[in-house]
Design a protein around this motif. Structure first.
Motif, short mmCIF file in Angstrom:
data_model
loop_
_atom_site.label_atom_id
_atom_site.label_comp_id
_atom_site.label_asym_id
_atom_site.label_seq_id
_atom_site.Cartn_x
_atom_site.Cartn_y
_atom_site.Cartn_z
N HIS A 118 0.87 -1.18 0.00
CA HIS A 118 0.00 0.00 0.00
C HIS A 118 0.92 1.24 0.00
O HIS A 118 0.85 2.09 0.86
N GLN A 149 1.88 0.78 -8.16
CA GLN A 149 0.74 1.29 -7.41
C GLN A 149 1.06 2.67 -6.84
O GLN A 149 2.23 3.01 -6.63
N THR A 150 0.03 3.45 -6.62
CA THR A 150 0.17 4.74 -5.94
C THR A 150 -1.10 5.00 -5.15
O THR A 150 -2.15 5.32 -5.72
N PHE A 151 -1.00 4.82 -3.84
CA PHE A 151 -2.12 5.04 -2.93
C PHE A 151 -1.90 6.32 -2.13
O PHE A 151 -0.77 6.80 -2.00
N SER A 152 -2.97 6.85 -1.57
CA SER A 152 -2.81 7.96 -0.64
C SER A 152 -2.04 7.43 0.57
O SER A 152 -2.22 6.29 0.98
N SER A 207 -3.34 9.62 -4.21
CA SER A 207 -2.86 8.81 -5.32
C SER A 207 -2.33 9.77 -6.38
O SER A 207 -2.96 10.78 -6.71
N THR A 226 -5.62 6.34 -11.22
CA THR A 226 -5.97 5.07 -10.62
C THR A 226 -4.87 4.66 -9.66
O THR A 226 -3.71 5.08 -9.80
N SER A 227 -5.20 3.84 -8.68
CA SER A 227 -4.20 3.41 -7.71
C SER A 227 -3.28 2.33 -8.27
O SER A 227 -2.13 2.20 -7.83
N ARG A 228 -3.76 1.55 -9.23
CA ARG A 228 -2.92 0.56 -9.89
C ARG A 228 -2.42 1.16 -11.19
O ARG A 228 -3.21 1.60 -12.03
#
Length: 428
Positions: free
Chosen positions: A347, A360-363, A371, A375-377
């Motif tokens: 994450h 991936q890039t999540f908050s 993000s 998109t997160s992926r």
């Protein structure tokens, strides 16, 4: 009324003088006399706008607005010595809030009390013209970056008219403060308007991008305006020269090739830039080399950034020390192979897997970042890495700092960390 106003100005002038040493006041007086002598005033008692504009290098509506602010809205076209001292004391010696309020009012180029997107657009165009004035390009060449900086701003203040649409909104003072924290280069520029133009003037530094002559510059993700934006979060000695170390289209989209090109270069810090299939451009500044680790490492100098369609910088909040990630040839699912920044395992704030074709890039609370893409992926299309060439006479002595946690090693960030709640132990 006139005597009351004069008394108020005299009181402000007396108070402003206390912000300077006698030597500095002498220097300001000498500067004023010199500028006034060029202003064709009969008794050298004031500085005209053309002379003010030429000396401080402020053009267009921003220059006019700054002159109006410094002359305290008298509209007489005359800048007095008292004006200069009062403005310098507020703008350069005031509290953070006083300085921010001064800049906020200055940016209201239309003078209607509402800081709109069009106001900021005019200001940003002046900034790019000033910073890149030696280039042949027109302002249209920087429109994409102007839009990206504007897209990072919030406009929550009603203008008091219209239909309430987003175009009718203005930027509140709180919106402005938040925006400045994410666009440090713009803030540095706006904080140095009463400084004569020079290469050392804050907000003017553009790193020289170095790459082989055989490389087609059209392939490169990192444009000079992107480098200028990223450089706002870096010390001056890291803004001299950035050297292209790796480009996926030139060297192959391979993790091992990436590590080979970024290792043993003599450059510890680097800028990682990614463009994904959604067309978003973003990345991170790594202050430490990309070296094999089984856990997070790094320090408080690292940060994440967006370049397009938004341009923002996200620095460590102090919530946790999950700064930088580089794992290779591990077989455990708990140690994913690849490179990244922030968040936690699986994450991440930003992560590119060792296959270099997904990530991936999540908050994440590590950088207070959202993000970075739509998109997160993510699926990277282009990955490139630039090495930071340290200025030889200004090497940072912090490599010899005491051992300990990230917070202990980087005491200069303590004030910032206190503001964002450094006591938290969140791992996201």
């Amino acid at each position: 009324m006139g005597n009351s106003n004069s008394s108020s100005v005299n009181h402000r002038f007396t108070s402003a003088c206390r912000a300077f040493t006698p030597k500095k006041l002498e220097d300001l007086k000498s500067l004023f006399v010199s500028l006034a002598s060029q202003s064709q005033s009969n008794d050298d008692s004031y500085v005209s706008y053309p002379v003010f504009q030429a000396y401080f290098g402020l053009s267009g509506s921003l220059g006019e607005r700054m002159f109006d602010m410094v002359t305290q809205h008298r509209k007489d076209g005359k800048l007095t010595y008292e004006d200069l001292v009062i403005a310098k004391a507020t703008y350069e010696k005031g509290t953070d809030d006083e300085i921010a309020e001064f800049i906020y009012q200055t940016l209201d180029v239309n003078g209607n009390g509402v800081l709109t997107r069009s106001d900021l657009e005019l200001v940003l165009e002046v900034i790019f013209k000033s910073v890149f004035s030696s280039d042949a390009e027109t302002s249209d060449d920087y429109k994409e970056m102007v839009d990206a900086l504007l897209n990072a701003a919030s406009f929550s203040k009603s203008s008091g008219g219209g239909d309430g649409s987003s175009d009718d909104k203005g930027m509140s003072f709180e919106d402005f403060r938040s925006w400045c924290s994410h666009v440090p280069t713009v803030r540095k520029f706006l904080g140095s308007l009463l400084t004569p133009p020079s290469p050392a003037r804050p907000g003017y530094q553009v790193p020289h991008l170095v790459y082989e002559d055989s490389v087609d510059s059209n392939l490169l993700l990192l444009k000079k305006e992107y480098a200028w934006h990223i450089g706002g979060a870096l010390p001056h000695h890291e803004l001299e020269e950035w050297k292209l170390l790796y480009h996926s289209s030139l060297h192959g989209q391979s993790f091992n090739t990436f590590l080979g090109h970024t290792s043993n270069t003599g450059m510890s810090a680097s800028v990682l830039v990614i463009k994904d299939r959604e067309g978003c451009v973003y990345g991170g500044y790594a202050s430490q080399p990309w070296e094999r680790n089984s856990d997070f490492y790094g320090d408080m100098k690292s940060f994440l950034f967006q370049l397009n369609p938004k341009a923002s910088i996200f620095r460590p909040t102090g919530t946790n020390t999950n700064i930088q990630w580089c794992a290779t040839n591990f077989t455990s699912e708990n140690i994913p192979n690849g490179i990244g920044f922030g968040g936690k395992i699986n994450h991440f704030g930003l992560f590119i897997s060792s296959s270099f074709d997904q990530g991936q890039t999540f908050s994440c609370t590590t950088f207070g970042s959202p993000s970075l893409s739509k998109t997160s992926r993510i699926q990277p299309e282009v990955i490139e890495c630039w090495g930071i060439v340290q200025a030889s006479n200004e090497l940072d002595t912090q490599h010899n700092a005491i051992k300990g946690t990230v917070l202990e090693r980087f005491k200069e960030d303590r004030n910032m960390l206190k503001l964002v709640g450094m006591a938290s132990n969140s791992n996201e």
